[in-house]
Structures are given as structure tokens and as C-alpha cells.
Scaffold this motif. Structure first.
Motif, PDB file in Angstrom:
ATOM      1  N   VAL A 199     -23.556 -29.023 -63.707  1.00 23.07           N
ATOM      2  CA  VAL A 199     -22.675 -29.746 -62.791  1.00 23.07           C
ATOM      3  C   VAL A 199     -21.771 -28.767 -62.045  1.00 23.07           C
ATOM      4  O   VAL A 199     -21.563 -28.888 -60.831  1.00 23.07           O
ATOM      5  N   ARG A 200     -21.253 -27.791 -62.757  1.00 28.35           N
ATOM      6  CA  ARG A 200     -20.400 -26.786 -62.113  1.00 28.35           C
ATOM      7  C   ARG A 200     -21.182 -26.028 -61.042  1.00 28.35           C
ATOM      8  O   ARG A 200     -20.669 -25.732 -59.961  1.00 28.35           O
ATOM      9  N   SER A 201     -22.449 -25.738 -61.338  1.00 31.34           N
ATOM     10  CA  SER A 201     -23.289 -25.037 -60.370  1.00 31.34           C
ATOM     11  C   SER A 201     -23.572 -25.907 -59.154  1.00 31.34           C
ATOM     12  O   SER A 201     -23.467 -25.465 -58.005  1.00 31.34           O
ATOM     13  N   ILE A 202     -23.922 -27.168 -59.396  1.00 26.60           N
ATOM     14  CA  ILE A 202     -24.245 -28.092 -58.305  1.00 26.60           C
ATOM     15  C   ILE A 202     -23.057 -28.294 -57.377  1.00 26.60           C
ATOM     16  O   ILE A 202     -23.203 -28.374 -56.147  1.00 26.60           O
ATOM     17  N   THR A 203     -21.856 -28.363 -57.955  1.00 28.64           N
ATOM     18  CA  THR A 203     -20.659 -28.647 -57.156  1.00 28.64           C
ATOM     19  C   THR A 203     -19.957 -27.379 -56.680  1.00 28.64           C
ATOM     20  O   THR A 203     -18.836 -27.456 -56.139  1.00 28.64           O
ATOM     21  N   GLY A 204     -20.578 -26.235 -56.879  1.00 27.64           N
ATOM     22  CA  GLY A 204     -19.956 -24.988 -56.448  1.00 27.64           C
ATOM     23  C   GLY A 204     -18.673 -24.693 -57.175  1.00 27.64           C
ATOM     24  O   GLY A 204     -17.760 -24.061 -56.623  1.00 27.64           O
ATOM     25  N   GLY A 205     -18.588 -25.154 -58.422  1.00 23.77           N
ATOM     26  CA  GLY A 205     -17.413 -24.904 -59.237  1.00 23.77           C
ATOM     27  C   GLY A 205     -16.284 -25.893 -59.042  1.00 23.77           C
ATOM     28  O   GLY A 205     -15.274 -25.840 -59.762  1.00 23.77           O
ATOM     29  N   GLU A 206     -16.426 -26.812 -58.101  1.00 27.98           N
ATOM     30  CA  GLU A 206     -15.338 -27.756 -57.815  1.00 27.98           C
ATOM     31  C   GLU A 206     -15.252 -28.881 -58.837  1.00 27.98           C
ATOM     32  O   GLU A 206     -14.163 -29.373 -59.140  1.00 27.98           O
ATOM     33  N   GLY A 222     -17.550 -32.204 -73.107  1.00 26.76           N
ATOM     34  CA  GLY A 222     -18.223 -31.604 -71.960  1.00 26.76           C
ATOM     35  C   GLY A 222     -17.983 -32.349 -70.669  1.00 26.76           C
ATOM     36  O   GLY A 222     -17.887 -31.741 -69.589  1.00 26.76           O
ATOM     37  N   SER A 223     -17.875 -33.665 -70.765  1.00 29.98           N
ATOM     38  CA  SER A 223     -17.630 -34.462 -69.560  1.00 29.98           C
ATOM     39  C   SER A 223     -16.328 -34.051 -68.877  1.00 29.98           C
ATOM     40  O   SER A 223     -16.234 -34.044 -67.647  1.00 29.98           O
ATOM     41  N   LEU A 224     -15.311 -33.723 -69.667  1.00 28.89           N
ATOM     42  CA  LEU A 224     -14.034 -33.317 -69.088  1.00 28.89           C
ATOM     43  C   LEU A 224     -14.191 -32.033 -68.277  1.00 28.89           C
ATOM     44  O   LEU A 224     -13.522 -31.855 -67.246  1.00 28.89           O
ATOM     45  N   ASP A 225     -15.073 -31.154 -68.733  1.00 31.73           N
ATOM     46  CA  ASP A 225     -15.277 -29.878 -68.040  1.00 31.73           C
ATOM     47  C   ASP A 225     -16.078 -30.047 -66.751  1.00 31.73           C
ATOM     48  O   ASP A 225     -16.240 -29.085 -65.999  1.00 31.73           O
ATOM     49  N   CYS A 226     -16.591 -31.265 -66.507  1.00 29.40           N
ATOM     50  CA  CYS A 226     -17.314 -31.547 -65.265  1.00 29.40           C
ATOM     51  C   CYS A 226     -16.390 -32.046 -64.162  1.00 29.40           C
ATOM     52  O   CYS A 226     -16.829 -32.254 -63.030  1.00 29.40           O
ATOM     53  N   LEU A 227     -15.115 -32.239 -64.496  1.00 31.04           N
ATOM     54  CA  LEU A 227     -14.178 -32.837 -63.550  1.00 31.04           C
ATOM     55  C   LEU A 227     -13.366 -31.802 -62.790  1.00 31.04           C
ATOM     56  O   LEU A 227     -13.023 -30.741 -63.323  1.00 31.04           O
TER      57      LEU A 227
END
Length: 323
Positions: A199-206, A222-227
Motif C-alpha cells: 500500500v505504501r508503494s502504491i500510494t507513493g508513501g502517502e 498493519g492497517s494503521l500503517d496504511c493510513l
């Protein structure tokens, strides 16, 4: 009448068929002949004891579609013969159910009984999640766990229609295909990839604006780290087990996040909301905004097998019980 009874909480085997009296509707209630009964994960929580029952034995199930057989005193909105569906009422795994009229809605002619039973509870859940708990808007990036599941499939389609970029997680390639068909822009197989890193890769770290999580223990924290900062973690199930207690300071450490567990019953507290939310769902289905595939049908006596399939996560279609 025939009904499924739970005399003790536990695995699917505690679901046994029995005979009970259907009862008569009192003031504010209606008696519904169930023609199609929805199977939902909340039924598993009740059967297993994760959601404690008020008494034993009880009949599980919280949604069905059918016809009004009789109405109680003061019920003006319905009459015998009306096509209806209902939610949030225990006792649906039966041939007949007495239901508070508050949770009953008229079924449009274009909506089949099986479609209603396969979509009303799941669709209303998806409705409040993306319209009220967090208002999804064009440009938002949304992560939907279990994106090929009952609620996940509807969430994905509705969020995409609202203009969001949707990332979905699934557990198999078959489910990945379903998630893409439902509109997911990106699909992550969490059995093959680290979904947080992906997710971090897909969103460019955003990161994402919101994460919708019905999985629970396996996807937290892990879900929190996707936000992204100020993002919303919306938990509404625990298919993999409950989230363990955590230090609330974790939310500020991970970006001043919001975390919530909303419940359908509260969103249906007002009768006008029951009607308006249901009408919006039926309208979205009728217009093709939300596609509800034909469900797998099983007999009422097969309720235990339906629960086994649901918990195995191998089923790719919603299941409906036919009395």
C-alpha cells in the motif's frame, strides 16, 4: 414451523434444525414468511458466542426477504401479501419470523427476494461505512480488506462509483479476479505480499484516507500503517479474531489517526434512515451501480454447512438459505 436452533454456542455443528411455534405479531410487529434468508458473518459471531445471546436456545440470522403474513396492532405501513425484506432482527433462520415493523422495508418489484436476502444487511453496512462513518469523496484513496467478500464487494463498487481510488486485499487469485471485476484499482494478495508495504508503494508513501477492516486481528496494526496522517481506521468485523487491547497513544504515534467501530443498529435507530438507506441501496442495484451476483442457495437444514463455507473463506459468492 422449521427453524435452526442453537442450544449451546460453538462451531457450526451447534446449528440444528427443530420445530418451534412462529408466534403472533404484537403491536408494532409483523409476521413474515421467509422466502430467502441471508447468511452473514454476524451470524457466526452469534453462534460462536462472540456476540452473547440473550437466552438459549435461540434462532440465529438477522435478515431475510419474504411476504407479510399478518400485522400487529398499530401497523399501518404493511399489510398481508406485501413483498418485504428486513434486517437487524434475530430469528431469521426459520420459515416465519416476527419482526419489528421498524426494521422492515417494502421490496421494489425489480428486486428479487434472493437478491434482497443476499444484499440488504451487507449493503446497508456498506452504505453507512462510506456515506456516514467516513464520507468517501472523489480523489480519496480507500483500502478495503476482504474486497471480494459480501460487504467488501459492495463497498468497492460504491466507493469506486463515488470517485475513489480503491485498493483491495484478498486471500487468493480467484478472489483477486472478483475484486478487480468489482472495480478495485489495485489488488493485494495478503498471503503472497506484505499488504502494508505494498500500500505504501502504491500510494507513493502517502497512505490511504480510510481503511475498512472486517478481518481484525490478522490485519491490525498493519492497517494503521496504511493510513496517511489524520486517516480513518474503520473496523467492523473480526473474521480472523478480535483485535487485542492496544495503547491508544498508538494513534498519535502513527499520524494522529482516528479509529472507530460503528454498528448498523445505531445507524438504523430512526425509521426514516431505515427507509432512505434501503431505498438508496435498492436504487443503486436497480441502476447497476452495484451488481449483486446470483447467490449460492442452500436449504435451511444446510445452515451448518453454510457457516463452514463462510468461515473457511473459500466461498466466492454470498449464500442464501431457502426454507
Amino acid at each position: 414451523m422449521k427453524a435452526i436452533l442453537v442450544h449451546r454456542t460453538g462451531g457450526p455443528d451447534v446449528l440444528v434444525e427443530g420445530n418451534i411455534h412462529p408466534g403472533k405479531p404484537e403491536a408494532g410487529e409483523v409476521l413474515v414468511r421467509n422466502l430467502a434468508i441471508g447468511v452473514n458473518y454476524t451470524d457466526v459471531y452469534s453462534r460462536s458466542g462472540a456476540f452473547p445471546a440473550d437466552q438459549l436456545p435461540f434462532t440465529p440470522g438477522k435478515e431475510a426477504a419474504g411476504e407479510i403474513v399478518a400485522v400487529g396492532r398499530d401497523v399501518k405501513e404493511f399489510k398481508p401479501g406485501d413483498r418485504v425484506a428486513y434486517v437487524e432482527t434475530p430469528g431469521a433462520y426459520a420459515e416465519f419470523t416476527v419482526v419489528p415493523a421498524h426494521f422492515v422495508v417494502h421490496l421494489p418489484d425489480e428486486i428479487h427476494y434472493m437478491t434482497a436476502a443476499a444484499s440488504l444487511l451487507k449493503g446497508l453496512t456498506a452504505h453507512f461505512l462510506i456515506h456516514r462513518t467516513f464520507q468517501v469523496e472523489p480523489g480519496h484513496t480507500v483500502l478495503v480488506h476482504a474486497a471480494a467478500g459480501g460487504v467488501g464487494s459492495i463497498l468497492t463498487q460504491w466507493a469506486k462509483h463515488k470517485g475513489a481510488r480503491v485498493i483491495g486485499t484478498v486471500g487468493s487469485e480467484v478472489k483477486a479476479i472478483i475484486a478487480r471485476q468489482n472495480g478495485c484499482d489495485e489488488v493485494i494478495n495478503y498471503n503472497e505480499e506484505d499488504f502494508t508495504a505494498k500500500v505504501r508503494s502504491i500510494t507513493g508513501g502517502e497512505g490511504c484516507h480510510v481503511v475498512y477492516d472486517s478481518v481484525g486481528k490478522a490485519t491490525f496494526p498493519g492497517s494503521l500503517d496504511c493510513l496517511r496522517p489524520f486517516g480513518y481506521f474503520v473496523s467492523f468485523g473480526f473474521a480472523s479474531g478480535p483485535i487485542p487491547p492496544f495503547d491508544i497513544r498508538m494513534l498519535v504515534e502513527k499520524g494522529s489517526l482516528y479509529a472507530t467501530w460503528p454498528g448498523l443498529t445505531m445507524y438504523l435507530h430512526n425509521r426514516n434512515d431505515v427507509i432512505s438507506m434501503s431505498n438508496e441501496l435498492f436504487d443503486a442495484i436497480a441502476k447497476g451501480i452495484i451488481r449483486i451476483p446470483a447467490p449460492d442457495t442452500m436449504t435451511l437444514a444446510d445452515a451448518a454447512e453454510a457457516h463452514r463455507r463462510l468461515e473457511s473463506r473459500e466461498n466466492t459468492r454470498t449464500m442464501v438459505l431457502i426454507p
